[in-house]
Design a protein around this motif. Structure first.
Motif, PDB file in Angstrom:
ATOM      1  N   PRO B 343       0.826  -1.212   0.000  1.00  0.00           N
ATOM      2  CA  PRO B 343       0.000   0.000   0.000  1.00  0.00           C
ATOM      3  C   PRO B 343       0.863   1.266   0.000  1.00  0.00           C
ATOM      4  O   PRO B 343       1.950   1.284   0.573  1.00  0.00           O
ATOM      5  N   ALA B 344       0.350   2.294  -0.664  1.00  0.00           N
ATOM      6  CA  ALA B 344       1.135   3.521  -0.844  1.00  0.00           C
ATOM      7  C   ALA B 344       1.513   4.150   0.490  1.00  0.00           C
ATOM      8  O   ALA B 344       2.635   4.641   0.665  1.00  0.00           O
ATOM      9  N   GLU B 345       0.574   4.111   1.463  1.00  0.00           N
ATOM     10  CA  GLU B 345       0.860   4.757   2.758  1.00  0.00           C
ATOM     11  C   GLU B 345       2.040   4.073   3.436  1.00  0.00           C
ATOM     12  O   GLU B 345       2.905   4.720   4.002  1.00  0.00           O
ATOM     13  N   LEU B 346       2.037   2.720   3.335  1.00  0.00           N
ATOM     14  CA  LEU B 346       3.121   1.978   3.970  1.00  0.00           C
ATOM     15  C   LEU B 346       4.441   2.300   3.286  1.00  0.00           C
ATOM     16  O   LEU B 346       5.474   2.431   3.926  1.00  0.00           O
ATOM     17  N   LYS B 347       4.374   2.460   1.964  1.00  0.00           N
ATOM     18  CA  LYS B 347       5.584   2.748   1.203  1.00  0.00           C
ATOM     19  C   LYS B 347       6.197   4.068   1.670  1.00  0.00           C
ATOM     20  O   LYS B 347       7.400   4.151   1.929  1.00  0.00           O
ATOM     21  N   THR B 348       5.364   5.093   1.796  1.00  0.00           N
ATOM     22  CA  THR B 348       5.903   6.385   2.238  1.00  0.00           C
ATOM     23  C   THR B 348       6.445   6.262   3.655  1.00  0.00           C
ATOM     24  O   THR B 348       7.463   6.868   3.988  1.00  0.00           O
ATOM     25  N   ARG B 349       5.762   5.448   4.442  1.00  0.00           N
ATOM     26  CA  ARG B 349       6.206   5.291   5.817  1.00  0.00           C
ATOM     27  C   ARG B 349       7.578   4.621   5.874  1.00  0.00           C
ATOM     28  O   ARG B 349       8.462   5.032   6.624  1.00  0.00           O
ATOM     29  N   ILE B 350       7.752   3.596   5.047  1.00  0.00           N
ATOM     30  CA  ILE B 350       9.029   2.889   5.042  1.00  0.00           C
ATOM     31  C   ILE B 350      10.129   3.796   4.501  1.00  0.00           C
ATOM     32  O   ILE B 350      11.247   3.818   5.020  1.00  0.00           O
ATOM     33  N   GLU B 351       9.773   4.587   3.457  1.00  0.00           N
ATOM     34  CA  GLU B 351      10.758   5.540   2.928  1.00  0.00           C
ATOM     35  C   GLU B 351      11.243   6.460   4.044  1.00  0.00           C
ATOM     36  O   GLU B 351      12.427   6.742   4.185  1.00  0.00           O
ATOM     37  N   LYS B 352      10.275   6.909   4.834  1.00  0.00           N
ATOM     38  CA  LYS B 352      10.606   7.815   5.931  1.00  0.00           C
ATOM     39  C   LYS B 352      11.484   7.115   6.971  1.00  0.00           C
ATOM     40  O   LYS B 352      12.454   7.694   7.474  1.00  0.00           O
ATOM     41  N   MET B 353      11.132   5.854   7.247  1.00  0.00           N
ATOM     42  CA  MET B 353      11.918   5.084   8.207  1.00  0.00           C
ATOM     43  C   MET B 353      13.344   4.916   7.716  1.00  0.00           C
ATOM     44  O   MET B 353      14.306   5.053   8.472  1.00  0.00           O
ATOM     45  N   LYS B 354      13.481   4.638   6.414  1.00  0.00           N
ATOM     46  CA  LYS B 354      14.815   4.443   5.845  1.00  0.00           C
ATOM     47  C   LYS B 354      15.623   5.732   5.960  1.00  0.00           C
ATOM     48  O   LYS B 354      16.812   5.706   6.266  1.00  0.00           O
ATOM     49  N   LYS B 355      14.947   6.862   5.709  1.00  0.00           N
ATOM     50  CA  LYS B 355      15.647   8.147   5.769  1.00  0.00           C
ATOM     51  C   LYS B 355      16.158   8.391   7.191  1.00  0.00           C
ATOM     52  O   LYS B 355      17.321   8.754   7.391  1.00  0.00           O
TER      53      LYS B 355
END
Lengths: 314, 364
Positions: B343-355
C-alpha cells in the motif's frame, strides 16, 4: 472532529481528591488535587502508569467512589455530594462506562441481547418487546455486530467482539459521556485499532464525549483531542494532543513518550529510552502549581523548574 | 556476527493438533525455525496464531490434549565436560526433559509475573529452587548466587528483597524476579513469551533493556514472542511472522521492516500507531483470525487479504525465497502472479523510516 471549546463544559472536575484509608496510620493519596474539563463531543485522554490514579478518577466521576474533596459538575449539575433520586436517574443514563476486561465485565449467564438491553429494562425506556428488540438491533449494527449475535453468550465471542458488546451496552442509553477505562489494553494490536476506529466513528455520529483512560500513549494519540498526564495522583501536564506530543515539558511526560518503541530497527536499536525516577529527580509534586506553556498547555511545577525545563526545549 | 554460527535450536516441519470437544484443531501447520548462539529471534503474530504453542513444544510442556503429528525439535547443547550433544526434544519423555532441559538449558519468562510466581514462597527461595534441584548447589552458595542475580537484574537491597513475597513487589520488580529465576541455572536459551505485555510502557522499556544487557553479557540466545512490532525492532536479529499456525514471512530484521513482502506483514506494519504522522484513522486488517477448527483449503489469510489471488483459495502458497535469509509464503511472489505493490501509505512510511535510519547511520 471540531469541538466547540466556547461551549459550556460537559464535565468539570475541580480539585478532586480521593484518599483511601488503609489503616489508622496509613492513608493512600490516590488522587491529589486534580482539575480538568471535558467539553461536549470531545475526547479527553488520561494517561499514566499503573497506580497513578487514572482509573480512580474515572470511578470517582461515575460515583463508584465518594470523593474526599473537590467538586465534580456534570452538565451544570453538581454530582459530587448526595443526589436527589431524579438527578441520580439522569446521571445513570447520561454517563456510562466501558471496562478493561470484556470477559470479566459481561455476565457469562446472560445473552448479549439481555446484557445490552439491561439499561433499557431498568429505565423503562421502551413501550413493548418489539421496540426493545429493535433498539438492541440498531445498537448491534452500530458497533459492527450481526443481529443474530443478540441470542449468543459472551463466551462465544472473540475479545474484540466482546469489547464491541461493552461499547454497545454503554451506547444504548445515548449517554453524553462515556468513561472508557483501559478499554483496549487487553486486546491485540490489530483489534485495538478496530475498536479505536469504531469509537471514533460513533463519536462522529452521536457526539458523545469520551474520557479515555489508558497507559499506551501511541493509541491515545489517535483518539484524543486533549491529553492529561497523570503520575502518583497528580495531573502533571495537560494540553491538546498536538501540544503534548510536539512539546512535552515535564520530564515524566518526556520519559513516557520516549519509552514507546518505534517500529524502525536501525533507529530503535541505538536509542536508549529516557528514564525518570520520582525519588531521585528532586521534584516535589505537592509544591507545583499550574504554569501556562502556550494555548491550553499547562504544566504543574515550581517556578524554577518551569524556567529550567522550558529553557532546555528552546 | 562470525561466519561460523553455532546452531542451538532447529525446529523442522512442526505440526501440532489439539483434540477438543468441538473437534480437532490444527494449531501448528509446518513451522520451521532456526536459532543460532547469541542471536535473538522474534516470533510475531496475533493471539491464537500459535506462537506460544510452538514454544511450549520446545519446552516439552504442551497441554495433554495436544498431539505432535509431525516434525522435529532439535536442541544442541554442551555437557558439563564440554562434549556437544543434540537431542530431538519431541522424542524424549517428560521426566527426561524436566531433568535436563527445563530451567537448566532452556528457561522461559512468561507474560504475567503474578501467575508465574508462587505466592506462598519468598522470592529468594524461588530463585534458589532451580539451582538446588538441578545442580545440588549447597544452600549457602545458592543464597549468595541468588543475591547476585537479583543485583544483576537491577533490584536494589537484594539481601532484604530475598525474604519478600511476590505480592510485596511491583509488577516491574516481579518480572525482574522472574528473569532472575530464568537465569539462575545459566540456560543456553531464554524464551520470553510476551514478557512486557502486562506492564506499562516505561517499565517495558526497562525490562527490554535488561534482557538485552543480560543476553550480551552471557552470550545466550533469546526467542522473543510478542505482538508489538516496536519491541521487535528493538530486540530482534531475525523475525518470523506467524499467521494461523504457519510462518508466513521470515527474514533478517531489516528485511522484514524495510522490504516486507507478505500482505499480512504489510498489514501488521501499517497497523502500528505512528507517533510522527497525524492521520485521522488507524489502518486495520479487516476481519479476524480464522478458526482453525474448520480448516479450509488454500491460504488461511486469503479472506482478509485484498491482494488475494484466485489460487489462494485453492492451494496454500509455498515459501518463496527472496534473498539468502528472506522468505515469504505468498502467491504474489510467484513469477506468474500479477505485480502487486505494498500500500502507498506503507511505502511512504518505510521511505521515511529508511531516511531516519540513514541519518542515524551517518551519525555513527
Amino acid at each position: 472532529m471540531a469541538v466547540d471549546y466556547s461551549a459550556k463544559p460537559l464535565l468539570t472536575v475541580d480539585g478532586l481528591k480521593q484518599y483511601f484509608k488503609v489503616s489508622k496510620s496509613f492513608t493512600v493519596h490516590a488522587v491529589e488535587n486534580v482539575s480538568f474539563k471535558i467539553y461536549p463531543g470531545e475526547t479527553y485522554g488520561l494517561v499514566g502508569e499503573s497506580g497513578s490514579g487514572k482509573s480512580t478518577i474515572g470511578r470517582s466521576i461515575i460515583r463508584l467512589y465518594d470523593p474526599t474533596a473537590g467538586k465534580i459538575q456534570f452538565d451544570g449539575t453538581e454530582i459530587s455530594g448526595k443526589l436527589s433520586t431524579h438527578d441520580n436517574h439522569i446521571l445513570r443514563t447520561q454517563m456510562q462506562m466501558i471496562f478493561q476486561d470484556p470477559m470479566a465485565s459481561l455476565n457469562p449467564r446472560k445473552k448479549i441481547g439481555d446484557i445490552i438491553g439491561e439499561g433499557l429494562d431498568i429505565h423503562h425506556a421502551y413501550m413493548n418487546r418489539a421496540e426493545r428488540a429493535e433498539k438492541i438491533q440498531d445498537i448491534l449494527a452500530k458497533v459492527g455486530l450481526a443481529p443474530e449475535h443478540a441470542s449468543r453468550y459472551p463466551h462465544q465471542f472473540s475479545g474484540g467482539q466482546r469489547q464491541r458488546v461493552g461499547i454497545a451496552r454503554a451506547l444504548i442509553m445515548n449517554p453524553k459521556l462515556i468513561i472508557a477505562d483501559e478499554c483496549i489494553s487487553a486486546l491485540d494490536v490489530s483489534i485495538q485499532a478496530q475498536v479505536v476506529n469504531l469509537m471514533k466513528d460513533i463519536q462522529q455520529e452521536t457526539g458523545t464525549a469520551y474520557l479515555f483512560i489508558a497507559h499506551d500513549l501511541s493509541m491515545v494519540k489517535y483518539i484524543s483531542d486533549r491529553i492529561g498526564v497523570l503520575h502518583l495522583g497528580h495531573l502533571l501536564e495537560t494540553g491538546t494532543t498536538e501540544e503534548i506530543f510536539s512539546n512535552p515539558i515535564h520530564p515524566y511526560t518526556r520519559s513516557l513518550l520516549s519509552a514507546i518503541p518505534a517500529p524502525n530497527p536501525i533507529v530503535e536499536k541505538q536509542r536508549v529510552a529516557e528514564s525518570y525516577d520520582y525519588k531521585t529527580s528532586g521534584i516535589d509534586y505537592n509544591q507545583g502549581t499550574d504554569h501556562l506553556v502556550s494555548g491550553s498547555h499547562y504544566v504543574k511545577c515550581t517556578d524554577e523548574e518551569f524556567a529550567k525545563w522550558t529553557k532546555r526545549v528552546i | 556476527m562470525s561466519e561460523e554460527r553455532e546452531q542451538i535450536l532447529k525446529i523442522q516441519d512442526l505440526d501440532i493438533s489439539f483434540q477438543t470437544t468441538a473437534g480437532t484443531v490444527h494449531a501448528i501447520r509446518g513451522v520451521n525455525i532456526d536459532l543460532y548462539k547469541g542471536e535473538t529471534v522474534a516470533i510475531v503474530g496475533e493471539s491464537g496464531s500459535g506462537k506460544s504453542v510452538t514454544m511450549k513444544a520446545v519446552m516439552g510442556i504442551l497441554a495433554s490434549n495436544a498431539t505432535v503429528t509431525n516434525g522435529t525439535v532439535e536442541f544442541s547443547y554442551h555437557h558439563a565436560d564440554g562434549s556437544p550433544e543434540t537431542v530431538n526434544i519431541l522424542e524424549k519423555d517428560k521426566k527426561w526433559i524436566r531433568r535436563h532441559i527445563n530451567g537448566k538449558r532452556i528457561a522461559m519468562v512468561f507474560q504475567d509475573p503474578m501467575t508465574s510466581l508462587d505466592p506462598t514462597m519468598t522470592i529468594g527461595k524461588q530463585i534458589m529452587e532451580g539451582m538446588i534441584w538441578h545442580f545440588k548447589t549447597p544452600k549457602k552458595e545458592a543464597w549468595d548466587k541468588a543475591v547476585q542475580l537479583l543485583k544483576e537484574v537491577g533490584i536494589e537491597d537484594a539481601e532484604k528483597r530475598m525474604k519478600n513475597y511476590p505480592h510485596q513487589l511491583s509488577g516491574g520488580m516481579r518480572q525482574r524476579v522472574v528473569i532472575a529465576i530464568a537465569l539462575s541455572c545459566n540456560p543456553d536459551l531464554l524464551i520470553c513469551d510476551e514478557p512486557t505485555t502486562a506492564l506499562d510502557v516505561t517499565i517495558q522499556a526497562k525490562i527490554i533493556e535488561l534482557i538485552k544487557r543480560v543476553q550480551k553479557e552471557r552470550g545466550i540466545s533469546v526467542i522473543y514472542i510478542t505482538h508489538d512490532l516496536g519491541v521487535v525492532a528493538k530486540v530482534a536479529d531475525y523475525v518470523n511472522v506467524m499467521y494461523a499456525g504457519k510462518i508466513v514471512e521470515k527474514g533478517k530484521i531489516n528485511e522484514i521492516f524495510y522490504e516486507p513482502k507478505h500482505p499480512y506483514t504489510w498489514g501488521l506494519l501499517s497497523a502500528m500507531p505512528n507517533l510522527d504522522t497525524d492521520d485521522e484513522r488507524l489502518y486495520t486488517i479487516p476481519g479476524s483470525p480464522p478458526n482453525l477448527l474448520n480448516e479450509k483449503p488454500g491460504d488461511a489469510f486469503a479472506p482478509r487479504n485484498k491482494y488475494a489471488l484466485e489460487i489462494d483459495e485453492k492451494a496454500d502458497p509455498p515459501m518463496f525465497q527472496i534473498s539468502d535469509t528472506h522468505y515469504a509464503a505468498t502467491w504474489l511472489l510467484d513469477p506468474r502472479a500479477p505485480k502487486a505493490e505494498m500500500p502507498a501509505e506503507l511505502k511512504t512510511r518505510i521511505e521515511k523510516m529508511k531516511k531516519e535510519a540513514n541519518e542515524h547511520g551517518s551519525r555513527l
